[in-house]
Write a protein that holds these residues in place. Structure first.
Motif, mmCIF file in Angstrom:
data_model
loop_
_atom_site.group_PDB
_atom_site.id
_atom_site.type_symbol
_atom_site.label_atom_id
_atom_site.label_comp_id
_atom_site.label_asym_id
_atom_site.label_seq_id
_atom_site.Cartn_x
_atom_site.Cartn_y
_atom_site.Cartn_z
ATOM 1 N N PHE A 85 48.024 42.514 35.506
ATOM 2 C CA PHE A 85 47.753 42.738 34.085
ATOM 3 C C PHE A 85 48.814 43.682 33.559
ATOM 4 O O PHE A 85 49.198 44.641 34.223
ATOM 5 N N HIS A 86 49.283 43.430 32.341
ATOM 6 C CA HIS A 86 50.515 44.086 31.902
ATOM 7 C C HIS A 86 50.365 45.586 31.661
ATOM 8 O O HIS A 86 51.237 46.371 32.034
ATOM 9 N N SER A 87 49.286 46.026 31.053
ATOM 10 C CA SER A 87 49.217 47.434 30.671
ATOM 11 C C SER A 87 47.765 47.838 30.448
ATOM 12 O O SER A 87 46.898 47.469 31.228
ATOM 13 N N ASP A 88 47.518 48.584 29.367
ATOM 14 C CA ASP A 88 46.168 49.019 29.051
ATOM 15 C C ASP A 88 45.244 47.838 28.786
ATOM 16 O O ASP A 88 45.693 46.725 28.475
ATOM 17 N N TRP A 89 43.937 48.106 28.850
ATOM 18 C CA TRP A 89 42.951 47.047 28.653
ATOM 19 C C TRP A 89 43.091 46.424 27.269
ATOM 20 O O TRP A 89 43.332 47.100 26.266
ATOM 21 N N ASN A 90 42.961 45.095 27.220
ATOM 22 C CA ASN A 90 42.779 44.372 25.966
ATOM 23 C C ASN A 90 41.896 43.167 26.264
ATOM 24 O O ASN A 90 41.491 42.941 27.404
ATOM 25 N N GLU A 91 41.578 42.378 25.230
ATOM 26 C CA GLU A 91 40.596 41.299 25.388
ATOM 27 C C GLU A 91 41.028 40.240 26.402
ATOM 28 O O GLU A 91 40.200 39.484 26.912
ATOM 29 N N SER A 92 42.301 40.183 26.735
ATOM 30 C CA SER A 92 42.779 39.199 27.704
ATOM 31 C C SER A 92 42.214 39.437 29.101
ATOM 32 O O SER A 92 42.143 38.511 29.915
ATOM 33 N N TRP A 93 41.813 40.690 29.398
ATOM 34 C CA TRP A 93 41.227 40.965 30.718
ATOM 35 C C TRP A 93 39.929 40.187 30.906
ATOM 36 O O TRP A 93 39.672 39.656 31.983
ATOM 37 N N ASN A 94 39.114 40.098 29.856
ATOM 38 C CA ASN A 94 37.873 39.333 29.941
ATOM 39 C C ASN A 94 38.157 37.863 30.214
ATOM 40 O O ASN A 94 37.446 37.211 30.985
ATOM 41 N N ASP A 95 39.208 37.329 29.585
ATOM 42 C CA ASP A 95 39.592 35.934 29.820
ATOM 43 C C ASP A 95 39.995 35.726 31.278
ATOM 44 O O ASP A 95 39.647 34.708 31.893
ATOM 45 N N LEU A 96 40.727 36.679 31.835
ATOM 46 C CA LEU A 96 41.182 36.573 33.221
ATOM 47 C C LEU A 96 40.006 36.575 34.192
ATOM 48 O O LEU A 96 39.945 35.743 35.102
ATOM 49 N N GLU A 97 39.045 37.478 34.004
ATOM 50 C CA GLU A 97 37.903 37.530 34.917
ATOM 51 C C GLU A 97 37.010 36.293 34.746
ATOM 52 O O GLU A 97 36.469 35.787 35.731
ATOM 53 N N GLU A 98 36.870 35.806 33.524
ATOM 54 C CA GLU A 98 36.088 34.588 33.317
ATOM 55 C C GLU A 98 36.743 33.413 34.025
ATOM 56 O O GLU A 98 36.067 32.584 34.647
ATOM 57 N N PHE A 99 38.077 33.339 33.960
ATOM 58 C CA PHE A 99 38.814 32.275 34.654
ATOM 59 C C PHE A 99 38.581 32.363 36.161
ATOM 60 O O PHE A 99 38.311 31.352 36.822
ATOM 61 N N ALA A 100 38.677 33.552 36.736
ATOM 62 C CA ALA A 100 38.514 33.718 38.178
ATOM 63 C C ALA A 100 37.128 33.298 38.644
ATOM 64 O O ALA A 100 36.959 32.812 39.774
ATOM 65 N N CYS A 101 36.131 33.446 37.793
ATOM 66 C CA CYS A 101 34.756 33.084 38.164
ATOM 67 C C CYS A 101 34.584 31.582 38.378
ATOM 68 O O CYS A 101 33.593 31.150 38.979
ATOM 69 N N TYR A 102 35.502 30.777 37.897
ATOM 70 C CA TYR A 102 35.408 29.327 38.087
ATOM 71 C C TYR A 102 35.724 28.911 39.521
ATOM 72 O O TYR A 102 35.557 27.744 39.883
ATOM 73 N N PHE A 103 36.182 29.861 40.363
ATOM 74 C CA PHE A 103 36.583 29.518 41.725
ATOM 75 C C PHE A 103 35.841 30.421 42.716
ATOM 76 O O PHE A 103 36.450 31.277 43.375
ATOM 77 N N PRO A 104 34.546 30.228 42.846
ATOM 78 C CA PRO A 104 33.743 31.106 43.710
ATOM 79 C C PRO A 104 34.098 30.990 45.185
ATOM 80 O O PRO A 104 33.814 31.906 45.964
ATOM 81 N N GLY A 105 34.716 29.892 45.594
ATOM 82 C CA GLY A 105 35.082 29.727 46.994
ATOM 83 C C GLY A 105 36.416 30.349 47.341
ATOM 84 O O GLY A 105 36.875 30.238 48.481
ATOM 85 N N CYS A 106 37.021 31.017 46.382
ATOM 86 C CA CYS A 106 38.352 31.595 46.586
ATOM 87 C C CYS A 106 38.285 33.106 46.368
ATOM 88 O O CYS A 106 37.760 33.561 45.352
ATOM 89 N N GLN A 107 38.789 33.867 47.317
ATOM 90 C CA GLN A 107 38.811 35.324 47.177
ATOM 91 C C GLN A 107 40.124 35.755 46.518
ATOM 92 O O GLN A 107 41.207 35.380 46.963
ATOM 93 N N PHE A 108 40.014 36.550 45.460
ATOM 94 C CA PHE A 108 41.196 37.036 44.753
ATOM 95 C C PHE A 108 41.497 38.474 45.186
ATOM 96 O O PHE A 108 40.599 39.326 45.224
ATOM 97 N N HIS A 109 42.780 38.720 45.496
ATOM 98 C CA HIS A 109 43.244 40.030 45.913
ATOM 99 C C HIS A 109 44.302 40.538 44.943
ATOM 100 O O HIS A 109 45.074 39.753 44.384
ATOM 101 N N LEU A 110 44.373 41.838 44.792
ATOM 102 C CA LEU A 110 45.445 42.460 44.023
ATOM 103 C C LEU A 110 46.067 43.582 44.843
ATOM 104 O O LEU A 110 45.384 44.527 45.238
ATOM 105 N N ILE A 111 47.376 43.450 45.110
ATOM 106 C CA ILE A 111 48.161 44.566 45.626
ATOM 107 C C ILE A 111 48.749 45.239 44.392
ATOM 108 O O ILE A 111 49.565 44.637 43.687
ATOM 109 N N LYS A 112 48.324 46.431 44.092
ATOM 110 C CA LYS A 112 48.604 47.033 42.794
ATOM 111 C C LYS A 112 50.091 47.301 42.592
ATOM 112 O O LYS A 112 50.802 47.721 43.511
ATOM 113 N N GLY A 113 50.544 47.003 41.349
ATOM 114 C CA GLY A 113 51.916 47.264 40.953
ATOM 115 C C GLY A 113 51.974 48.361 39.907
ATOM 116 O O GLY A 113 50.957 48.936 39.514
ATOM 117 N N ASN A 114 53.166 48.633 39.422
ATOM 118 C CA ASN A 114 53.351 49.733 38.476
ATOM 119 C C ASN A 114 52.690 49.477 37.123
ATOM 120 O O ASN A 114 52.387 50.419 36.381
#
Length: 224
Positions: A85-114
């Motif tokens: 995610f590019h920077s501070d929170w905005n409404e696009s974060w909700n879209d991203l999490e809603e998208f990820a919920c469509y794939f319950p059989g897949c585990q999502f990982h984040l190695i944090k960046g700057n």
């Protein structure tokens, strides 16, 4: 026999197959892992907040690419190598999490960046596994920024740089494309997001470069 998307370049790393995809992502078939670097979701909304009219369609296209890859390759894990995610929170974060919920059989990982500066509480535990700096799978070390040195027997997959390579024509034309950049025991992945720039890489003799076009991943076998 493993199937793979059209245009994929298959290479060997640590005696295992690695798929370099035209979608600017890496697939590791042995562990059924999909690696994605620097999608920068939320960047369009970030610019709109600053008064720059950028459409959200740039992110919708990237969502569709990830959906296509998950449906065709059936990964068990998707690893974002930073700058999810590019920077501070905005409404696009909700879209991203809603998208990820469509794939319950897949585990999502984040190695944090700057750019991953969202509060820890925002990452829903049923969706995300967040890793502060690095993660080792098989003999692969996943990081956001390139490691300065990698121990023998290991290989580093990373992002951060947004690598590109310039190809020159006989009439002095120049075309700069995103690329997979391999040097010694490290690969820098191209930025997955469409709304990112390119950093032109300098090719040393030990480097292996694979340029990415819409139709295929192409090995570059000459010096730039």
């Amino acid at each position: 026999m493993e199937t793979y998307p059209k245009g994929t370049q298959i290479i060997q790393i640590l005696d295992k197959e690695v798929y370099l995809l035209t979608e600017k992502a890496v697939f590791l078939p042995q562990s059924r892992s999909l690696l994605i670097a620097d999608p920068h979701f939320g960047k369009a909304a970030h610019f709109r907040k600053a008064g720059i009219p950028v459409t959200e369609k740039v992110h919708i296209h990237d969502f569709l690419k990830i959906q296509k890859l998950i449906e065709s390759l059936q990964p068990t894990d998707v690893y974002f190598l930073g700058d999810l995610f590019h920077s501070d929170w905005n409404e696009s974060w909700n879209d991203l999490e809603e998208f990820a919920c469509y794939f319950p059989g897949c585990q999502f990982h984040l190695i944090k960046g700057n750019h991953d500066i969202l509060p820890k509480a925002l990452y829903r535990s049923e969706i995300w596994r967040v890793h502060p700096e690095s993660l080792i799978i098989e003999n692969y070390i996943l990081t956001h920024e390139p490691m300065e040195s990698v121990s023998e027997g290991f290989f580093n997959f990373c992002g951060h740089i947004h690598p590109g390579i310039s190809l020159f024509g006989t009439a002095k034309q120049r075309l700069t494309l995103p690329c997979y950049f391999i040097c010694n025991n490290q690969m820098i992945l191209p930025a997955f997001g469409r709304f990112t720039g390119l950093f032109r890489m300098k090719c040393e003799k030990t480097a292996r470069v694979y340029a990415v076009t819409d139709k295929k991943v192409i090995p570059v076998n000459f010096m730039q």
